[in-house]
Scaffold this motif. Structure first.
Motif, PDB file in Angstrom:
ATOM      1  N   VAL A 200      32.117 100.467  41.745  1.00 60.08           N
ATOM      2  CA  VAL A 200      30.803  99.959  41.351  1.00 60.08           C
ATOM      3  C   VAL A 200      30.875  99.318  39.968  1.00 60.08           C
ATOM      4  O   VAL A 200      31.618  99.758  39.096  1.00 60.08           O
ATOM      5  CB  VAL A 200      29.728 101.071  41.347  1.00 60.08           C
ATOM      6  CG1 VAL A 200      29.489 101.594  42.749  1.00 60.08           C
ATOM      7  CG2 VAL A 200      30.099 102.203  40.395  1.00 60.08           C
ATOM      8  N   ASP A 201      30.108  98.260  39.810  1.00 60.53           N
ATOM      9  CA  ASP A 201      29.948  97.594  38.525  1.00 60.53           C
ATOM     10  C   ASP A 201      28.620  96.850  38.597  1.00 60.53           C
ATOM     11  O   ASP A 201      28.382  96.118  39.558  1.00 60.53           O
ATOM     12  CB  ASP A 201      31.092  96.611  38.275  1.00 60.53           C
ATOM     13  CG  ASP A 201      31.194  96.172  36.815  1.00 60.53           C
ATOM     14  OD1 ASP A 201      30.175  95.696  36.274  1.00 60.53           O
ATOM     15  OD2 ASP A 201      32.273  96.317  36.222  1.00 60.53           O
TER      16      ASP A 201
ATOM     17  N   ALA B  64      26.360  97.890  41.489  1.00 61.08           N
ATOM     18  CA  ALA B  64      25.476  99.044  41.354  1.00 61.08           C
ATOM     19  C   ALA B  64      25.980  99.905  40.209  1.00 61.08           C
ATOM     20  O   ALA B  64      27.054  99.690  39.653  1.00 61.08           O
ATOM     21  CB  ALA B  64      25.450  99.849  42.654  1.00 61.08           C
ATOM     22  N   SER B  65      25.188 100.900  39.862  1.00 55.92           N
ATOM     23  CA  SER B  65      25.583 101.880  38.854  1.00 55.92           C
ATOM     24  C   SER B  65      25.941 103.192  39.531  1.00 55.92           C
ATOM     25  O   SER B  65      25.543 103.455  40.675  1.00 55.92           O
ATOM     26  CB  SER B  65      24.441 102.112  37.869  1.00 55.92           C
ATOM     27  OG  SER B  65      23.348 102.749  38.517  1.00 55.92           O
ATOM     28  N   ALA B  66      26.671 104.015  38.799  1.00 55.19           N
ATOM     29  CA  ALA B  66      26.979 105.344  39.319  1.00 55.19           C
ATOM     30  C   ALA B  66      25.699 106.133  39.551  1.00 55.19           C
ATOM     31  O   ALA B  66      25.596 106.903  40.512  1.00 55.19           O
ATOM     32  CB  ALA B  66      27.896 106.086  38.355  1.00 55.19           C
ATOM     33  N   ARG B  67      24.711 105.941  38.684  1.00 51.21           N
ATOM     34  CA  ARG B  67      23.440 106.664  38.818  1.00 51.21           C
ATOM     35  C   ARG B  67      22.764 106.384  40.158  1.00 51.21           C
ATOM     36  O   ARG B  67      22.179 107.272  40.779  1.00 51.21           O
ATOM     37  CB  ARG B  67      22.533 106.279  37.646  1.00 51.21           C
ATOM     38  CG  ARG B  67      21.164 106.928  37.637  1.00 51.21           C
ATOM     39  CD  ARG B  67      21.231 108.440  37.485  1.00 51.21           C
ATOM     40  NE  ARG B  67      21.995 108.881  36.352  1.00 51.21           N
ATOM     41  CZ  ARG B  67      21.479 109.081  35.129  1.00 51.21           C
ATOM     42  NH1 ARG B  67      20.204 108.840  34.910  1.00 51.21           N
ATOM     43  NH2 ARG B  67      22.253 109.529  34.159  1.00 51.21           N
TER      44      ARG B  67
ATOM     45  N   ARG C 124      27.166 106.754  27.169  1.00 52.52           N
ATOM     46  CA  ARG C 124      28.352 107.602  27.348  1.00 52.52           C
ATOM     47  C   ARG C 124      27.955 108.947  27.933  1.00 52.52           C
ATOM     48  O   ARG C 124      28.601 109.456  28.854  1.00 52.52           O
ATOM     49  CB  ARG C 124      29.073 107.798  26.018  1.00 52.52           C
ATOM     50  CG  ARG C 124      30.373 108.603  26.136  1.00 52.52           C
ATOM     51  CD  ARG C 124      30.946 108.919  24.757  1.00 52.52           C
ATOM     52  NE  ARG C 124      30.052 109.748  23.967  1.00 52.52           N
ATOM     53  CZ  ARG C 124      29.408 109.339  22.877  1.00 52.52           C
ATOM     54  NH1 ARG C 124      29.560 108.118  22.421  1.00 52.52           N
ATOM     55  NH2 ARG C 124      28.598 110.158  22.226  1.00 52.52           N
ATOM     56  N   GLY C 125      26.896 109.533  27.410  1.00 49.45           N
ATOM     57  CA  GLY C 125      26.430 110.803  27.949  1.00 49.45           C
ATOM     58  C   GLY C 125      26.035 110.686  29.406  1.00 49.45           C
ATOM     59  O   GLY C 125      26.321 111.580  30.212  1.00 49.45           O
ATOM     60  N   ALA C 126      25.398 109.558  29.767  1.00 44.06           N
ATOM     61  CA  ALA C 126      24.999 109.349  31.151  1.00 44.06           C
ATOM     62  C   ALA C 126      26.218 109.203  32.060  1.00 44.06           C
ATOM     63  O   ALA C 126      26.245 109.738  33.177  1.00 44.06           O
ATOM     64  CB  ALA C 126      24.114 108.112  31.258  1.00 44.06           C
ATOM     65  N   LEU C 127      27.240 108.487  31.575  1.00 46.75           N
ATOM     66  CA  LEU C 127      28.450 108.323  32.381  1.00 46.75           C
ATOM     67  C   LEU C 127      29.101 109.675  32.672  1.00 46.75           C
ATOM     68  O   LEU C 127      29.486 109.961  33.816  1.00 46.75           O
ATOM     69  CB  LEU C 127      29.444 107.418  31.654  1.00 46.75           C
ATOM     70  CG  LEU C 127      30.837 107.330  32.292  1.00 46.75           C
ATOM     71  CD1 LEU C 127      30.775 106.603  33.626  1.00 46.75           C
ATOM     72  CD2 LEU C 127      31.834 106.660  31.354  1.00 46.75           C
TER      73      LEU C 127
ATOM     74  N   GLY D  61      28.438 114.734  38.350  1.00 50.56           N
ATOM     75  CA  GLY D  61      27.438 115.098  39.343  1.00 50.56           C
ATOM     76  C   GLY D  61      27.832 114.843  40.776  1.00 50.56           C
ATOM     77  O   GLY D  61      27.118 115.250  41.694  1.00 50.56           O
ATOM     78  N   PHE D  62      28.960 114.166  41.002  1.00 46.61           N
ATOM     79  CA  PHE D  62      29.360 113.823  42.366  1.00 46.61           C
ATOM     80  C   PHE D  62      30.109 114.952  43.068  1.00 46.61           C
ATOM     81  O   PHE D  62      30.511 114.797  44.218  1.00 46.61           O
ATOM     82  CB  PHE D  62      30.241 112.569  42.347  1.00 46.61           C
ATOM     83  CG  PHE D  62      29.488 111.305  42.038  1.00 46.61           C
ATOM     84  CD1 PHE D  62      28.591 110.774  42.947  1.00 46.61           C
ATOM     85  CD2 PHE D  62      29.684 110.642  40.834  1.00 46.61           C
ATOM     86  CE1 PHE D  62      27.900 109.599  42.666  1.00 46.61           C
ATOM     87  CE2 PHE D  62      29.005 109.475  40.535  1.00 46.61           C
ATOM     88  CZ  PHE D  62      28.097 108.951  41.462  1.00 46.61           C
TER      89      PHE D  62
END
Length: 252
Positions: A93-94, A117-120, A146-149, A155-156
Motif C-alpha cells: 500500500v502507498d 491506500a493507507s495501512a489504517r 510515526r506513532g500511527a505507523l 494492529g494487524f
C-alpha cells in the motif's frame, strides 16, 4: 556537516509535486540502491523464510508492505518466496497514486497486489497479515505519523514486523554524495538520498521513540525496528551460531 542532529524539517523533492518522469527514474535508481545496501535479502533469509517454512502449506502467509514507493521490495520478497517454494500472498500500500502507476507498470507478472491506500484503511477493514514491513518510511514521518505507523502495523496481528530505514552517519552521507552522482541528471535520487540521511535516526534516537520495539543495526548504515512473536526470530542478545552464519552466507 556534522549530522549530529536529525533535520526532520527537510522536504524531499519526490514527496511533493514534481516531474513524474524524474520521479519514476528516482524509483528505478532507489531500487538499485536497495539491492546493494538495504539488506532485505538478509531479512528474508533470517526472519521471513523461517516463518513461512513453519506454516502449513495449505494456507499462504500474508505480507503487507507499507509505503511501497517503487515497489521493488515487495516484488523481491514475493520472488524469493516463490523461488523457495513457499506460499506468500503480498499486498503493498502507498497513498501516492504516482507510486501505484509506476509499480503496476513495471510489475508485468502481477505477483504483488498494489493499492493506493493507507495501512489504517486496511486495518479498519479488518485485514490481517502474518508479516508487516516497510522500507525507508520512518524518516519521512512526523511524530504523530510515526506513532500511527507503529500502532497500525502492530494492529494487524502480525507475527513479524520489520521497519527498515537508514542510520544517519557522516560516512553514509559521504558515500551517497559521491556514489549517487551518476543519478543526478535524470532523477531526484542524489538530492533526496542526501536529505533522507539528514532526516534519518541514530539508533539511540529511534529506540527512545519506539518503546516496546527492538532497534537493531545492520551493515551498512541500516536500522531495523523489529517486533516479533514467532519462535523463529532471534531474541535480543542471542548469538548466531557458526552453522547459522554459514547458511546465511551461502544464501546472501
Amino acid at each position: 556537516m556534522t549530522l549530529a542532529a536529525r533535520e526532520p524539517g527537510l522536504a524531499e523533492v519526490m514527496d511533493g509535486p514534481c516531474d513524474e518522469a524524474r520521479l519514476f527514474a528516482t524509483y528505478r535508481h532507489f531500487a538499485l540502491a536497495n539491492r546493494v545496501v538495504s539488506g532485505w535479502r538478509r531479512v528474508y533469509v533470517g526472519r521471513v523464510r523461517p516463518l513461512l517454512a513453519a506454516r502449513s502449506a495449505a494456507v499462504p502467509a500474508r505480507l503487507l508492505d507499507i509505503g511501497f514507493g517503487g515497489g521493488d521490495i515487495p516484488r523481491a520478497l514475493a520472488a524469493w518466496a516463490d523461488a523457495d517454494g513457499l506460499r506468500l500472498d503480498v499486498t503493498a500500500v502507498d497513498p501516492d497514486e504516482r507510486a501505484l502507476r509506476f509499480a503496476r507498470g513495471v510489475d508485468r507478472g502481477g505477483r504483488v497486489r498494489y493499492r493506493a491506500a493507507s495501512a489504517r484503511e486496511l486495518l479498519a477493514a479488518g485485514e490481517r497479515f502474518d508479516v508487516v514491513v516497510s522500507n525507508h518510511v520512518l524518516h519521512h514521518l512526523g511524530e504523530a505519523e510515526r506513532g500511527a505507523l507503529l500502532a497500525d502495523s502492530a494492529g494487524f496481528g502480525a507475527r513479524l514486523i520489520v521497519h527498515d530505514d537508514i542510520e544517519r552517519s557522516r560516512l553514509a552521507y559521504a558515500a551517497w554524495a559521491v556514489g549517487a552522482l551518476p543519478f543526478a541528471a535524470d532523477s531526484f535520487a542524489h538530492v533526496d538520498g542526501l536529505r533522507s540521511i539528514r532526516r534519518s535516526y541514530a539508533a539511540r534516537e529511534l529506540a527512545a521513540l519506539a518503546p516496546g520495539w527492538r532497534v537493531e543495526r545492520m551493515f551498512p548504515w541500516r536500522l531495523l525496528l523489529v517486533r516479533a512473536t514467532h519462535s523463529g526470530d532471534d531474541p535480543v542478545g542471542r548469538r548466531v551460531s557458526r552453522a547459522e552464519r554459514a547458511v546465511l552466507a551461502r544464501d546472501l
